[in-house]
Motif scaffolding. Structure first.
Motif, mmCIF file in Angstrom:
data_model
loop_
_atom_site.group_PDB
_atom_site.id
_atom_site.type_symbol
_atom_site.label_atom_id
_atom_site.label_comp_id
_atom_site.label_asym_id
_atom_site.label_seq_id
_atom_site.Cartn_x
_atom_site.Cartn_y
_atom_site.Cartn_z
ATOM 1 N N GLN A 1 0.827 -1.199 0.000
ATOM 2 C CA GLN A 1 0.000 0.000 0.000
ATOM 3 C C GLN A 1 0.863 1.251 0.000
ATOM 4 O O GLN A 1 2.026 1.218 0.357
ATOM 5 N N GLY A 2 0.265 2.360 -0.391
ATOM 6 C CA GLY A 2 0.975 3.634 -0.392
ATOM 7 C C GLY A 2 0.897 4.311 0.959
ATOM 8 O O GLY A 2 0.282 3.819 1.900
ATOM 9 N N ARG A 3 1.513 5.452 1.037
ATOM 10 C CA ARG A 3 1.522 6.237 2.267
ATOM 11 C C ARG A 3 0.110 6.715 2.584
ATOM 12 O O ARG A 3 -0.650 7.085 1.698
ATOM 13 N N GLN A 4 -0.241 6.720 3.869
ATOM 14 C CA GLN A 4 -1.559 7.151 4.301
ATOM 15 C C GLN A 4 -1.458 8.160 5.431
ATOM 16 O O GLN A 4 -0.509 8.152 6.203
ATOM 17 N N PHE A 5 -2.467 9.017 5.485
ATOM 18 C CA PHE A 5 -2.623 9.948 6.588
ATOM 19 C C PHE A 5 -3.931 9.600 7.278
ATOM 20 O O PHE A 5 -4.900 9.224 6.632
ATOM 21 N N GLN A 6 -3.949 9.718 8.586
ATOM 22 C CA GLN A 6 -5.161 9.436 9.348
ATOM 23 C C GLN A 6 -5.419 10.575 10.316
ATOM 24 O O GLN A 6 -4.497 11.174 10.856
ATOM 25 N N VAL A 7 -6.706 10.859 10.511
ATOM 26 C CA VAL A 7 -7.138 11.885 11.444
ATOM 27 C C VAL A 7 -8.343 11.318 12.196
ATOM 28 O O VAL A 7 -9.034 10.445 11.693
ATOM 29 N N VAL A 8 -8.561 11.787 13.409
ATOM 30 C CA VAL A 8 -9.665 11.292 14.235
ATOM 31 C C VAL A 8 -10.881 12.189 14.042
ATOM 32 O O VAL A 8 -10.785 13.414 14.156
ATOM 33 N N CYS A 9 -12.027 11.575 13.757
ATOM 34 C CA CYS A 9 -13.286 12.314 13.602
ATOM 35 C C CYS A 9 -13.657 12.937 14.957
ATOM 36 O O CYS A 9 -13.697 12.238 15.964
ATOM 37 N N PRO A 10 -13.950 14.232 14.988
ATOM 38 C CA PRO A 10 -14.287 14.866 16.257
ATOM 39 C C PRO A 10 -15.656 14.458 16.809
ATOM 40 O O PRO A 10 -15.926 14.674 17.980
ATOM 41 N N LEU A 11 -16.496 13.846 16.004
ATOM 42 C CA LEU A 11 -17.822 13.450 16.470
ATOM 43 C C LEU A 11 -17.873 12.021 16.997
ATOM 44 O O LEU A 11 -18.437 11.762 18.043
ATOM 45 N N CYS A 12 -17.281 11.076 16.258
ATOM 46 C CA CYS A 12 -17.402 9.664 16.658
ATOM 47 C C CYS A 12 -16.073 9.060 17.119
ATOM 48 O O CYS A 12 -16.029 7.908 17.531
ATOM 49 N N ARG A 13 -14.987 9.817 17.017
ATOM 50 C CA ARG A 13 -13.648 9.383 17.446
ATOM 51 C C ARG A 13 -13.090 8.207 16.645
ATOM 52 O O ARG A 13 -12.193 7.515 17.077
ATOM 53 N N GLU A 14 -13.611 7.979 15.458
ATOM 54 C CA GLU A 14 -13.088 6.934 14.576
ATOM 55 C C GLU A 14 -11.938 7.513 13.758
ATOM 56 O O GLU A 14 -11.968 8.677 13.365
ATOM 57 N N ARG A 15 -10.911 6.700 13.493
ATOM 58 C CA ARG A 15 -9.810 7.147 12.641
ATOM 59 C C ARG A 15 -10.245 7.097 11.184
ATOM 60 O O ARG A 15 -10.768 6.097 10.709
#
Length: 79
Positions: free
Chosen positions: A32-46
């Motif tokens: 896989q290629g490079r990925q960025f992840q952020v946490v949803c401010p409403l449900c806390r899912e990545r």
């Protein structure tokens, strides 16, 4: 400040809020290629965004949060 996920401005503000807490830079795996992840401010899912040439990290993360809020978030406008 409008943070209603049903409005475009609200989703934009939620994306800024999510980036305000930082993001994760996931190194590329062998299949896989490079990925960025952020946490949803409403449900806390990545929420993940795959690296695309020619796009900034901010644009990738904002688009990923916007899509997540519209389609996958349990607190999004579709609920």
């Amino acid at each position: 400040m409008n943070v209603d996920p049903a409005t475009k401005g609200g989703r934009r503000q939620l994306a800024r809020n999510a980036r305000g807490y930082g993001y994760y830079d996931v190194p590329a795996g062998p299949d896989q290629g490079r990925q960025f992840q952020v946490v949803c401010p409403l449900c806390r899912e990545r929420v993940s965004a795959a690296w695309e040439s020619g796009k900034t990290r901010i644009a990738l993360l904002d688009a990923a949060i916007d899509a997540h809020l519209l389609h996958d978030c349990e607190h999004g406008p579709q609920q």
